[in-house]
Every structure is written in C-alpha cells, then in structure tokens.
Design an enzyme around this catalytic site. Structure first.
Site, PDB file in Angstrom:
ATOM      1  N   GLU A   1      -0.393  -8.894  -1.585  1.00 40.65           N
ATOM      2  CA  GLU A   1      -0.944  -8.407  -0.316  1.00 40.65           C
ATOM      3  C   GLU A   1      -2.175  -7.528  -0.591  1.00 40.65           C
ATOM      4  OE1 GLU A   1       1.280  -7.189   3.716  1.00 40.65           O
ATOM      5  OE2 GLU A   1       0.709  -5.425   2.538  1.00 40.65           O
TER       6      GLU A   1
ATOM      7  N   HIS B   1       5.915   2.038  20.033  1.00 43.11           N
ATOM      8  CA  HIS B   1       6.293   3.324  19.438  1.00 43.11           C
ATOM      9  C   HIS B   1       5.120   4.128  18.902  1.00 43.11           C
ATOM     10  CE1 HIS B   1       5.871   0.691  15.953  1.00 43.11           C
ATOM     11  NE2 HIS B   1       5.606   1.788  15.265  1.00 43.11           N
TER      12      HIS B   1
ATOM     13  N   ARG C   1       2.088   6.502  17.952  1.00 39.44           N
ATOM     14  CA  ARG C   1       1.761   7.836  18.449  1.00 39.44           C
ATOM     15  C   ARG C   1       0.634   7.807  19.482  1.00 39.44           C
ATOM     16  NH1 ARG C   1       2.739   9.141  13.011  1.00 39.44           N
ATOM     17  NH2 ARG C   1       4.452  10.626  12.709  1.00 39.44           N
TER      18      ARG C   1
ATOM     19  N   ASP D   1       0.799  -1.229   0.000  1.00 36.37           N
ATOM     20  CA  ASP D   1       0.000   0.000   0.000  1.00 36.37           C
ATOM     21  C   ASP D   1       0.830   1.277   0.000  1.00 36.37           C
ATOM     22  OD1 ASP D   1       1.056   0.000   2.557  1.00 36.37           O
ATOM     23  OD2 ASP D   1      -0.818  -0.543   3.541  1.00 36.37           O
TER      24      ASP D   1
ATOM     25  N   HIS E   1      12.627   2.771  20.241  1.00 34.48           N
ATOM     26  CA  HIS E   1      12.386   3.646  19.091  1.00 34.48           C
ATOM     27  C   HIS E   1      13.157   4.958  19.252  1.00 34.48           C
ATOM     28  CE1 HIS E   1      10.037   6.028  16.161  1.00 34.48           C
ATOM     29  NE2 HIS E   1       9.757   4.853  15.619  1.00 34.48           N
TER      30      HIS E   1
ATOM     31  N   GLU F   1      -2.008   5.240   2.928  1.00 30.31           N
ATOM     32  CA  GLU F   1      -1.967   3.836   2.539  1.00 30.31           C
ATOM     33  C   GLU F   1      -3.333   3.253   2.176  1.00 30.31           C
ATOM     34  OE1 GLU F   1       1.767   4.648   4.788  1.00 30.31           O
ATOM     35  OE2 GLU F   1      -0.343   5.088   5.140  1.00 30.31           O
TER      36      GLU F   1
END
Length: 354
Positions: free
Chosen positions: A102, A193, A195, A80, A226, A116
């Site tokens: 995919e 990691h 947000r 994507d 991260h 995406e």
C-alpha cells in the site's frame, strides 16, 4: 495484510515469518482469529496512554533480536501506521530489504493525517520494493525519485481481504440484522463519525437520511453508531423513532463486510469504505466536502455528496429512483483492485529474490 500472509504461507518457495507488534491489541486479535493466523513473534506492545514515541522505540527495540536471529531477505510492512515506519527503520538498521505494501498514498500535508502521512513518506524512502495500489500512487512515488523498476502496480490487498471474507457463508449474530429482509428491501448502510462532521454537518447528513426513510417504504437504513457520545446524541435525536431506521452497536470486520455486501448502497464519511464497497458492486455516497481517494470519484464508483441536507437527499433519491444511474455506479471498475493484489506481490517478490 492477512490475505498476503496466507498467500506467502501457501507458496512452497517462501518461508514466511509473521511478527505482530500488538499496537492495537483488540482489533489485531479479532483479525488473527478471523483469518486463522498464528504469529511467530508477538511484541505485545499495547499499553494504556502510551505515546507515539513509546510505540516507535518499543517496535525498534523489540525487533532487534528477531531480525538478528531470522536475517530475513525481505521485511514486508503495510500502510502508514507507527508500526510500519518503526519496522522499516529497524530493518534498515539491520540492512534488511523492505517491501512496502500500500505504497504511494499522499496528501502532501505532514500533519494530515497525523502521524500517518510522515510514516508512509519515510517508509517509502526506506523501502526497496513499493507495492502501489493505483497508478496515481505510482506517479506519486516517481515524482519523489523512486526508481520505476522498484514500483509494482498491484491493487490494494484490502480488496483481497474483503472478497475472501464475503465469499464465505455467514449468518449475522446481531438480532436487528438477522431480522432484516435483505431480499425484499433496499438496505442503505451508513457510517458517520469523522470529527469534521460533528455538529451541523452531521445534523444535515442524518436529516437527509431521515427524509429518505420517511419517503421510501421499501428502504431500510442500518447505522452502526460510533461510540462517540456526541455522534450518538445527534443520531438518536434525528434518526430514532422510525421503524425503517436501525441504530445498532458498532460491528467488527466480518459482520460489517457482510452487511456492506448485502446492502443496496453505502452512505459514509469513511476513507477505507470508498475502496471496499465498490469491490462489492455497491455505489458509495461520500458525505464529506472532499476525499483523499480521488481515483474512486474519477472511476465513477464513488460520488461526493457533501454535507448539505438537500444535496445528500437528492443524490440518495436519484440512486433509488434512477436505475441507470445506480447501474452505472454499481458496474464501474474499482480502481483499487480486483482481489488479486496478493498474487501480484508474491510474484514480484519471487522474481526479485529467487
């Protein structure tokens, strides 16, 4: 896509031409080296501060001469990314058939993930062959009017790549991982990691892990932290100072895959790891409120632990103390594939094209 390229190269009936756009230069070069792949064409599009529009235009323009010269019977794209959609569009402009690897993943929210979701939807309506990892992905495509004869249930090639990498002898270069006793200890591999987990949620997640490390003497926790300074601040504040918690630098694909393979269980907020870890027989606790991979939860390879400290602690503790619960997750069938997706894709291509 790497194991599929290798499978195509190995087939005497197929001429495989590899083109990379260089959208993510550093990650791309690492994977090309790992799988010993040499591109026939490299658009080398990576520029600082480039916009999605610039990438899209660069891919379409860059592929013009290549598609004119090669006149492929099929252009294969994966997933994507902006590269995926722009390549599919360029192939359509040249009236080349497109195969989408995919295919069929959907959230039905065009801004999540962005860009995406729209990339994969638009690619899906350009594509002539759709290689869907799961039955749910296939059903998504059918609901959108895609012909069932053009959909092929294959599993995900990411599992093929993972099993290929972890099947070979490997020694860690990281000194912390070199020193770990993977045989005598139970290692919990952690990634965190996202947000939406920054702040209080992450404090709860790390708090639960610290409880586990303090309580179980045979447990070692490895967290490749991260690079986000906010993530590092919370991790250092809550997890540092314990001999059984190891905060290390981020790992590239090969060492991280081998870390998962040697670990006892995985605690993560990642999406892809929910597909990969079960292929290695590793239970996965997802520290998020929801997951875009419901197949894994339904299959029993993944459990949604949420973001509350008490729940994460209790679910992790259960897998450390209840052998039956652990075995049930570790031995559940992975809905994302068995490592033979590439074989199925090559077979479908030959039946369609030859």
């Amino acid at each position: 896509m790497a194991p599929l390229v290798k499978a195509l190269n190995a087939d005497p009936d197929i001429e495989s031409i590899l083109c990379v756009t260089g959208q993510h230069r550093e990650m791309l070069d690492q994977v090309l080296q790992l799988f010993d792949l040499k591109p026939d064409y490299d658009l080398n599009l990576m520029k600082q501060n480039q916009t999605i529009s610039m990438i899209t235009a660069g891919v379409i323009n860059g592929l013009d001469d290549i598609l004119n010269k090669e006149k492929p019977d099929m252009v294969l794209v994966h997933g994507d990314t902006t590269t995926t959609f722009a390549t599919a569009l360029a192939a359509f402009y040249h009236q080349n058939a497109v195969g989408h690897v995919e295919a069929g993943l959907r959230t039905y929210d065009k801004y999540s993930p962005y860009p995406e979701e729209i990339n994969r939807v638009l690619t899906g309506h350009i594509a002539d062959m759709h290689f869907a990892p799961t039955e749910r992905n296939r059903q998504n495509l059918l609901r959108e009017g895609i012909n069932d004869n053009d959909i092929f249930l294959t599993g995900n090639t990411v599992i093929d790549a993972l099993l290929d990498v972890t099947s070979k002898p490997y020694e860690f270069e990281d000194e912390t991982l070199k020193a770990l006793d993977f045989e005598g200890k139970r290692v919990i591999c952690v990634t965190c990691h996202r947000r939406e987990n920054l702040g209080e949620n992450m404090e709860h997640i790390f708090g639960a892990l610290r409880q586990i490390a303090d309580e179980f003497e045979d447990v070692e926790i490895v967290y490749p932290v991260h690079l986000n300074p906010k993530v590092r601040d919370i991790a250092n504040r809550i997890l540092s100072g314990s001999d059984r918690v190891h905060l290390i630098e981020p790992l590239t694909y090969q060492p991280f895959s081998n870390l998962m393979a040697k670990s006892y269980l995985i605690v993560t907020d990642s999406g892809g790891i929910q597909e990969e870890a079960p292929a290695l027989g590793k239970p996965v606790l997802v520290v998020r409120k929801e997951t875009e991979r419901p197949e894994a939860v339904e299959a029993g390879t993944v459990k949604l632990a949420g973001v509350e400290q008490k729940t994460i602690y209790e679910m992790t503790k259960q897998l450390l103390t209840d052998e039956g619960a652990y075995r049930e997750m570790a031995h559940a069938a992975n809905p994302y594939g068995d490592g033979h997706a590439c074989e199925r894709i090559v077979k479908a291509l030959k039946e369609r094209l030859l």
